[in-house]
Design a protein around this motif. Sequence first.
Motif, PDB file in Angstrom:
ATOM      1  N   MET A   1       6.844  -3.448 -10.699  1.00  0.00           N
ATOM      2  CA  MET A   1       7.564  -3.316  -9.459  1.00  0.00           C
ATOM      3  C   MET A   1       6.559  -2.975  -8.354  1.00  0.00           C
ATOM      4  O   MET A   1       5.814  -2.017  -8.482  1.00  0.00           O
ATOM      5  N   PRO A   2       6.553  -3.746  -7.324  1.00  0.00           N
ATOM      6  CA  PRO A   2       5.562  -3.532  -6.263  1.00  0.00           C
ATOM      7  C   PRO A   2       5.903  -2.358  -5.354  1.00  0.00           C
ATOM      8  O   PRO A   2       7.054  -1.922  -5.302  1.00  0.00           O
ATOM      9  N   PRO A   3       4.899  -1.883  -4.620  1.00  0.00           N
ATOM     10  CA  PRO A   3       5.168  -0.856  -3.626  1.00  0.00           C
ATOM     11  C   PRO A   3       6.057  -1.432  -2.526  1.00  0.00           C
ATOM     12  O   PRO A   3       5.986  -2.617  -2.222  1.00  0.00           O
ATOM     13  N   ILE A   4       6.882  -0.579  -1.943  1.00  0.00           N
ATOM     14  CA  ILE A   4       7.753  -0.989  -0.852  1.00  0.00           C
ATOM     15  C   ILE A   4       7.257  -0.307   0.415  1.00  0.00           C
ATOM     16  O   ILE A   4       7.121   0.918   0.455  1.00  0.00           O
ATOM     17  N   ILE A   5       6.974  -1.105   1.430  1.00  0.00           N
ATOM     18  CA  ILE A   5       6.468  -0.578   2.688  1.00  0.00           C
ATOM     19  C   ILE A   5       7.586  -0.611   3.721  1.00  0.00           C
ATOM     20  O   ILE A   5       8.155  -1.668   3.993  1.00  0.00           O
ATOM     21  N   ASN A   6       7.886   0.541   4.286  1.00  0.00           N
ATOM     22  CA  ASN A   6       8.866   0.619   5.361  1.00  0.00           C
ATOM     23  C   ASN A   6       8.155   0.181   6.633  1.00  0.00           C
ATOM     24  O   ASN A   6       7.339   0.914   7.197  1.00  0.00           O
ATOM     25  N   LYS A   7       8.457  -1.013   7.091  1.00  0.00           N
ATOM     26  CA  LYS A   7       7.762  -1.595   8.245  1.00  0.00           C
ATOM     27  C   LYS A   7       8.027  -0.842   9.538  1.00  0.00           C
ATOM     28  O   LYS A   7       7.211  -0.884  10.450  1.00  0.00           O
ATOM     29  N   GLU A   8       9.149  -0.163   9.607  1.00  0.00           N
ATOM     30  CA  GLU A   8       9.467   0.606  10.806  1.00  0.00           C
ATOM     31  C   GLU A   8       8.657   1.900  10.878  1.00  0.00           C
ATOM     32  O   GLU A   8       8.351   2.385  11.960  1.00  0.00           O
ATOM     33  N   MET A   9       8.315   2.455   9.723  1.00  0.00           N
ATOM     34  CA  MET A   9       7.541   3.693   9.677  1.00  0.00           C
ATOM     35  C   MET A   9       6.035   3.446   9.679  1.00  0.00           C
ATOM     36  O   MET A   9       5.263   4.287  10.127  1.00  0.00           O
ATOM     37  N   CYS A  10       5.615   2.297   9.163  1.00  0.00           N
ATOM     38  CA  CYS A  10       4.191   1.994   8.992  1.00  0.00           C
ATOM     39  C   CYS A  10       3.465   1.982  10.337  1.00  0.00           C
ATOM     40  O   CYS A  10       3.937   1.379  11.310  1.00  0.00           O
ATOM     41  N   ILE A  11       2.309   2.647  10.379  1.00  0.00           N
ATOM     42  CA  ILE A  11       1.494   2.683  11.596  1.00  0.00           C
ATOM     43  C   ILE A  11       0.291   1.745  11.487  1.00  0.00           C
ATOM     44  O   ILE A  11      -0.580   1.762  12.351  1.00  0.00           O
ATOM     45  N   SER A  12       0.247   0.952  10.434  1.00  0.00           N
ATOM     46  CA  SER A  12      -0.792  -0.067  10.233  1.00  0.00           C
ATOM     47  C   SER A  12      -2.197   0.512  10.231  1.00  0.00           C
ATOM     48  O   SER A  12      -3.124  -0.072  10.787  1.00  0.00           O
ATOM     49  N   CYS A  13      -2.361   1.650   9.572  1.00  0.00           N
ATOM     50  CA  CYS A  13      -3.669   2.308   9.544  1.00  0.00           C
ATOM     51  C   CYS A  13      -4.627   1.690   8.527  1.00  0.00           C
ATOM     52  O   CYS A  13      -5.837   1.842   8.636  1.00  0.00           O
ATOM     53  N   GLY A  14      -4.081   1.038   7.496  1.00  0.00           N
ATOM     54  CA  GLY A  14      -4.922   0.380   6.494  1.00  0.00           C
ATOM     55  C   GLY A  14      -5.401   1.274   5.371  1.00  0.00           C
ATOM     56  O   GLY A  14      -6.131   0.831   4.488  1.00  0.00           O
ATOM     57  N   LYS A  15      -4.983   2.529   5.360  1.00  0.00           N
ATOM     58  CA  LYS A  15      -5.441   3.437   4.309  1.00  0.00           C
ATOM     59  C   LYS A  15      -4.943   3.012   2.929  1.00  0.00           C
ATOM     60  O   LYS A  15      -5.632   3.194   1.940  1.00  0.00           O
ATOM     61  N   CYS A  16      -3.750   2.428   2.864  1.00  0.00           N
ATOM     62  CA  CYS A  16      -3.186   2.024   1.573  1.00  0.00           C
ATOM     63  C   CYS A  16      -4.018   0.924   0.924  1.00  0.00           C
ATOM     64  O   CYS A  16      -4.330   0.983  -0.258  1.00  0.00           O
ATOM     65  N   TYR A  17      -4.414  -0.080   1.679  1.00  0.00           N
ATOM     66  CA  TYR A  17      -5.188  -1.141   1.055  1.00  0.00           C
ATOM     67  C   TYR A  17      -6.642  -0.755   0.860  1.00  0.00           C
ATOM     68  O   TYR A  17      -7.336  -1.332   0.027  1.00  0.00           O
ATOM     69  N   ASP A  18      -7.121   0.237   1.581  1.00  0.00           N
ATOM     70  CA  ASP A  18      -8.477   0.734   1.335  1.00  0.00           C
ATOM     71  C   ASP A  18      -8.551   1.519   0.032  1.00  0.00           C
ATOM     72  O   ASP A  18      -9.549   1.473  -0.680  1.00  0.00           O
ATOM     73  N   VAL A  19      -7.486   2.265  -0.309  1.00  0.00           N
ATOM     74  CA  VAL A  19      -7.500   3.142  -1.477  1.00  0.00           C
ATOM     75  C   VAL A  19      -7.035   2.439  -2.757  1.00  0.00           C
ATOM     76  O   VAL A  19      -7.349   2.883  -3.846  1.00  0.00           O
ATOM     77  N   CYS A  20      -6.326   1.333  -2.644  1.00  0.00           N
ATOM     78  CA  CYS A  20      -5.762   0.662  -3.818  1.00  0.00           C
ATOM     79  C   CYS A  20      -6.872   0.115  -4.729  1.00  0.00           C
ATOM     80  O   CYS A  20      -7.672  -0.717  -4.308  1.00  0.00           O
ATOM     81  N   PRO A  21      -6.925   0.565  -5.985  1.00  0.00           N
ATOM     82  CA  PRO A  21      -7.989   0.124  -6.888  1.00  0.00           C
ATOM     83  C   PRO A  21      -7.748  -1.264  -7.501  1.00  0.00           C
ATOM     84  O   PRO A  21      -8.623  -1.798  -8.160  1.00  0.00           O
ATOM     85  N   HIS A  22      -6.573  -1.848  -7.257  1.00  0.00           N
ATOM     86  CA  HIS A  22      -6.244  -3.115  -7.914  1.00  0.00           C
ATOM     87  C   HIS A  22      -5.977  -4.260  -6.953  1.00  0.00           C
ATOM     88  O   HIS A  22      -5.426  -5.281  -7.349  1.00  0.00           O
ATOM     89  N   ASP A  23      -6.323  -4.127  -5.687  1.00  0.00           N
ATOM     90  CA  ASP A  23      -6.151  -5.170  -4.676  1.00  0.00           C
ATOM     91  C   ASP A  23      -4.726  -5.694  -4.567  1.00  0.00           C
ATOM     92  O   ASP A  23      -4.503  -6.883  -4.355  1.00  0.00           O
ATOM     93  N   VAL A  24      -3.759  -4.813  -4.705  1.00  0.00           N
ATOM     94  CA  VAL A  24      -2.358  -5.192  -4.546  1.00  0.00           C
ATOM     95  C   VAL A  24      -2.116  -5.703  -3.123  1.00  0.00           C
ATOM     96  O   VAL A  24      -1.333  -6.621  -2.903  1.00  0.00           O
ATOM     97  N   PHE A  25      -2.835  -5.133  -2.169  1.00  0.00           N
ATOM     98  CA  PHE A  25      -2.666  -5.491  -0.759  1.00  0.00           C
ATOM     99  C   PHE A  25      -3.712  -6.505  -0.287  1.00  0.00           C
ATOM    100  O   PHE A  25      -4.037  -6.557   0.895  1.00  0.00           O
ATOM    101  N   TYR A  26      -4.198  -7.323  -1.189  1.00  0.00           N
ATOM    102  CA  TYR A  26      -5.238  -8.302  -0.860  1.00  0.00           C
ATOM    103  C   TYR A  26      -4.817  -9.164   0.336  1.00  0.00           C
ATOM    104  O   TYR A  26      -3.680  -9.573   0.456  1.00  0.00           O
ATOM    105  N   ASN A  27      -5.761  -9.416   1.198  1.00  0.00           N
ATOM    106  CA  ASN A  27      -5.592 -10.290   2.359  1.00  0.00           C
ATOM    107  C   ASN A  27      -4.765  -9.643   3.466  1.00  0.00           C
ATOM    108  O   ASN A  27      -4.275 -10.339   4.351  1.00  0.00           O
ATOM    109  N   SER A  28      -4.603  -8.333   3.434  1.00  0.00           N
ATOM    110  CA  SER A  28      -3.928  -7.649   4.532  1.00  0.00           C
ATOM    111  C   SER A  28      -4.880  -7.577   5.713  1.00  0.00           C
ATOM    112  O   SER A  28      -6.092  -7.446   5.548  1.00  0.00           O
TER     113      SER A  28
END
Length: 71
Positions: A1-28
């Motif tokens: 089950m993938p992570p769910i991102i609340n687009k209304e709350m997200c501030i687009s900081c990029g910390k999630c894809y920087d910390v992810c060890p498995h490239d779940v957020f690849y190409n963000s």
Amino acid sequence: MPPIINKEMCISCGKCYDVCPHDVFYNSVEGEVPVVSYPEECWHEAACVAECPVGAIKLRTPLQMMISYME
């Protein structure tokens, strides 16, 4: 089950894809809401959840994992 991102709350900081060890957020793209490109690669480590400064990411725990922790 993938992570769910609340687009209304997200501030687009990029910390999630920087910390992810498995490239779940690849190409963000920096400055945009992250894209879950490889949901099957998520191991539910919750690094992205812990790193998100505004709490915009939630994980859905697979049923098999929930059952293994039931008493």
